[in-house]
Design a protein around this motif. Structure first.
Motif, short mmCIF file in Angstrom:
data_model
loop_
_atom_site.label_atom_id
_atom_site.label_comp_id
_atom_site.label_asym_id
_atom_site.label_seq_id
_atom_site.Cartn_x
_atom_site.Cartn_y
_atom_site.Cartn_z
N HIS A 1 0.80 -1.06 0.12
CA HIS A 1 0.21 0.57 0.27
C HIS A 1 0.84 1.66 0.24
N ASP A 2 1.51 1.30 0.87
CA ASP A 2 2.76 2.30 1.06
C ASP A 2 3.56 2.81 -0.50
N LEU A 3 4.12 1.55 -0.95
CA LEU A 3 4.60 1.66 -2.23
C LEU A 3 4.23 2.09 -3.24
N ASN A 4 2.13 1.99 -3.30
CA ASN A 4 1.62 2.10 -4.70
C ASN A 4 1.65 3.61 -4.63
N LEU A 5 1.23 3.85 -2.98
CA LEU A 5 1.08 5.52 -2.81
C LEU A 5 1.96 6.56 -3.49
N ALA A 6 3.25 5.59 -2.74
CA ALA A 6 4.34 7.05 -3.54
C ALA A 6 4.61 6.41 -4.89
N ARG A 7 4.48 5.50 -5.16
CA ARG A 7 4.26 5.06 -6.70
C ARG A 7 3.15 6.34 -7.68
N ALA A 8 2.11 6.93 -6.90
CA ALA A 8 0.86 7.73 -7.29
C ALA A 8 1.62 8.87 -7.36
N VAL A 9 2.03 9.24 -5.84
CA VAL A 9 3.08 10.80 -6.26
C VAL A 9 4.01 10.54 -7.02
N GLN A 10 4.93 9.90 -7.42
CA GLN A 10 5.77 9.18 -8.07
C GLN A 10 4.85 9.80 -9.86
N GLU A 11 4.56 9.27 -10.08
CA GLU A 11 3.74 9.83 -11.20
C GLU A 11 2.76 11.50 -12.41
N GLY B 1 6.33 -4.18 6.77
CA GLY B 1 5.87 -3.59 6.97
C GLY B 1 5.74 -2.01 6.11
N SER B 2 5.75 -0.91 5.99
CA SER B 2 5.80 -0.39 5.28
C SER B 2 7.41 0.54 5.84
N ASP B 3 7.93 0.95 4.62
CA ASP B 3 9.00 1.57 4.21
C ASP B 3 9.14 3.74 4.30
N GLY B 4 8.11 3.70 4.43
CA GLY B 4 7.81 4.73 5.09
C GLY B 4 8.23 5.24 3.19
N LEU B 5 7.91 4.41 1.91
CA LEU B 5 7.76 5.23 0.90
C LEU B 5 7.14 6.79 0.62
N PHE B 6 5.95 6.08 0.62
CA PHE B 6 5.00 7.59 0.70
C PHE B 6 5.76 8.34 0.65
N ARG B 7 5.47 8.49 2.34
CA ARG B 7 5.86 9.80 3.08
C ARG B 7 7.14 11.28 2.54
N ARG B 8 7.99 9.79 2.22
CA ARG B 8 9.44 10.68 1.89
C ARG B 8 9.27 10.69 0.50
N THR B 9 8.41 10.25 -0.16
CA THR B 9 8.23 10.60 -2.31
C THR B 9 6.94 11.87 -2.19
N ALA B 10 6.06 11.88 -0.69
CA ALA B 10 5.26 13.30 -1.15
C ALA B 10 6.51 14.19 -0.71
N GLU B 11 7.33 14.00 0.79
CA GLU B 11 7.97 15.37 0.62
C GLU B 11 9.29 15.38 -0.01
N ALA B 12 9.25 14.79 -0.91
CA ALA B 12 10.27 14.95 -1.67
C ALA B 12 9.75 16.11 -3.44
N HIS B 13 8.43 15.70 -3.80
CA HIS B 13 7.88 16.24 -4.74
C HIS B 13 6.85 17.06 -4.03
N GLY B 14 6.33 17.59 -2.79
CA GLY B 14 5.48 18.40 -2.64
C GLY B 14 3.91 18.34 -3.08
N PRO B 15 3.51 19.44 -2.61
CA PRO B 15 2.17 18.71 -3.10
C PRO B 15 1.18 18.56 -3.83
#
Length: 157
Positions: free
Chosen positions: A54-64, A143-157
């Motif tokens: 779930h965390d990975l998929n959310l991070a991918r959504a931010v990245q894309e 468990g979660s690696d915190g990828l979503f949080r880190r990706t969202a912080e890197a890409h901004g809102p």
């Protein structure tokens, strides 16, 4: 290094090519567009309670840059106006196949109104593949690696 590399693939390196091929197929060889693909895989990981996926998929959504705010409301997709009819059909398929390991005639027909036969096959394959990855991660307590949080912080809102 993400957790599955440490937990799964460090112990069974022969699985790396298979996983890489599945990822390549998912990203490069499907007619279903990236937003629907990501909504489906994110919903499946959510239904399965797979924190890593779930965390990975959310991070991918931010990245894309696919409007990840909608992904945060996936648990309310049936009543949410954030999803169009095509996405709702795909999410109905994801829910049914994940929960029941089957697809009702009515949901199949709904999907055929919005997707080609090839795309329906792809959606079911996506659900199966995500269930495969979720089963591994959950069973091995990844468990979660915190990828979503880190990706969202890197890409901004």
């Amino acid at each position: 290094m993400i957790s599955p590399l440490k937990v799964i693939y460090a112990r069974k390196t022969e699985l790396i090519p298979l996983t890489a091929y599945i990822d390549w197929m998912r990203e490069k060889k499907l007619a279903v567009g990236p937003a629907v693909r990501m909504l489906v895989t994110t919903r499946v990981s959510q239904l399965n309670g797979c924190a890593f996926c779930h965390d990975l998929n959310l991070a991918r959504a931010v990245q894309e840059q696919i409007g990840y705010a909608r992904f945060l409301g996936l648990d309310r997709w049936p009543e949410s106006e954030a999803f169009n009819e095509r996405e709702r059909a795909a999410l109905a398929l994801a829910d049914e196949v994940t929960r029941n390991h089957d697809l009702s005639e009515s949901t199949f027909e709904l999907c055929r109104q919005h997707f080609s036969d090839e795309e329906v096959v792809e959606l079911i394959w996506l659900v199966a593949v995500e269930n495969y990855f979720n089963m591994q991660a959950r069973s091995l307590r990844i468990g979660s690696d915190g990828l979503f949080r880190r990706t969202a912080e890197a890409h901004g809102p």
